[in-house]
Design a protein around this motif. Structure first.
Motif, short mmCIF file in Angstrom:
data_model
loop_
_atom_site.label_atom_id
_atom_site.label_comp_id
_atom_site.label_asym_id
_atom_site.label_seq_id
_atom_site.Cartn_x
_atom_site.Cartn_y
_atom_site.Cartn_z
N CYS A 157 65.07 -25.58 -81.11
CA CYS A 157 66.41 -25.67 -81.72
C CYS A 157 67.07 -24.31 -81.83
CB CYS A 157 66.32 -26.35 -83.09
SG CYS A 157 65.98 -28.12 -82.99
N GLU A 204 68.38 -23.53 -78.46
CA GLU A 204 69.59 -24.30 -78.19
C GLU A 204 70.79 -23.74 -78.94
OE1 GLU A 204 70.28 -26.53 -75.91
OE2 GLU A 204 68.23 -26.27 -75.21
N ASP A 243 74.07 -22.64 -77.07
CA ASP A 243 75.28 -23.32 -77.50
C ASP A 243 75.79 -24.30 -76.44
OD1 ASP A 243 77.46 -24.12 -78.96
OD2 ASP A 243 78.60 -22.28 -78.67
N PRO A 244 75.21 -25.50 -76.41
CA PRO A 244 75.57 -26.46 -75.37
C PRO A 244 76.88 -27.20 -75.59
CG PRO A 244 73.95 -27.42 -76.81
CD PRO A 244 74.16 -26.00 -77.28
N ARG A 292 75.17 -34.19 -72.72
CA ARG A 292 74.19 -33.11 -72.80
C ARG A 292 73.25 -33.34 -73.99
NH1 ARG A 292 78.17 -29.98 -70.54
NH2 ARG A 292 79.18 -29.38 -72.48
N CYS A 293 73.80 -33.77 -75.11
CA CYS A 293 72.97 -34.06 -76.28
C CYS A 293 71.98 -35.18 -75.98
CB CYS A 293 73.84 -34.42 -77.48
SG CYS A 293 74.70 -33.01 -78.18
N LEU A 336 69.18 -33.62 -74.13
CA LEU A 336 68.35 -32.80 -75.02
C LEU A 336 67.43 -33.67 -75.86
CD1 LEU A 336 70.93 -30.10 -76.11
CD2 LEU A 336 68.81 -29.70 -74.85
N PHE A 362 64.58 -25.96 -68.84
CA PHE A 362 65.50 -25.58 -69.91
C PHE A 362 66.95 -25.69 -69.45
CE2 PHE A 362 67.62 -22.55 -72.81
CZ PHE A 362 67.27 -23.14 -74.00
N SER A 398 67.86 -29.41 -69.00
CA SER A 398 67.92 -30.11 -70.28
C SER A 398 69.26 -29.92 -70.96
CB SER A 398 66.81 -29.61 -71.21
OG SER A 398 65.55 -29.98 -70.71
N ASN A 399 69.99 -28.92 -70.54
CA ASN A 399 71.32 -28.65 -71.10
C ASN A 399 72.41 -29.14 -70.18
OD1 ASN A 399 71.18 -26.95 -73.69
ND2 ASN A 399 69.54 -26.13 -72.39
#
Length: 167
Positions: free
Chosen positions: A19, A22, A26-27, A84-85, A88, A126, A129-130
């Motif tokens: 977290c 992340e 800043d996605p 995107r969320c 994640l 990584f 995932s974004n």
């Protein structure tokens, strides 16, 4: 409560580290990354018509990916940030099951933490995932299948077999 924290302290540590990373990345933002536009277009068509149309660009089978995104867009609205969320969250689900799998095999929580950190912070994982790319969700499905096949082999639990087939 204390026993829960004690039992899962390494995964909680992983989640906190993930977290923080992340927050640094800043996605947020309603814009496509990589090939998100193609997958978003397919999802938009599905949201509007309830029909799966893969289009010309994304040639792979991505029904589970679109259904996962559809679930989130129905709850939170259609935007690339929401998509995107969703990816994640799928990644975190995959990491939770990877953690559980490594602990079951090795009985070593520190090793499970190291495995989760290694996979989650692999530059490809990584990065993807974004985004709303299929790779992160596919990775989670592979981890889920690995966990449930291991569980089925160990316990002969029919539910584990059905979950393996489902995922």
């Amino acid at each position: 409560m204390k026993s829960f924290l004690q039992r899962h302290k390494f995964f909680i540590l992983f989640t906190v580290i993930f977290c923080i990373a992340e927050l640094l990345v800043d996605p947020r933002g309603n814009f496509p990354l990589n090939d998100d536009w193609a997958y978003g277009q397919t999802l938009l068509f599905y949201c509007r018509t309830d029909q799966m149309f893969l289009g010309n660009f994304p040639a792979m089978t991505m029904a589970t990916h679109i259904l996962w995104g559809y679930l989130f867009t129905k709850m939170f609205g259609l935007s690339f940030f929401v998509l995107r969320c969703s990816t994640l969250i799928a990644t975190l689900i995959g990491m939770a099951f990877l953690y559980k799998l490594v602990v079951r095999i090795s009985r070593n929580q520190a090793l499970a933490l190291l495995c989760c950190l290694t996979l989650a912070f692999n530059p490809m994982v990584f990065n993807l995932s974004n985004s709303f790319m299929t790779d992160a969700n596919f990775n989670t499905l592979v981890i889920l299948c690995s966990y449930f096949i291991y569980d089925f082999i160990q316990s002969r639990n029919v539910v584990s077999y059905l979950l393996l087939v489902f995922f």
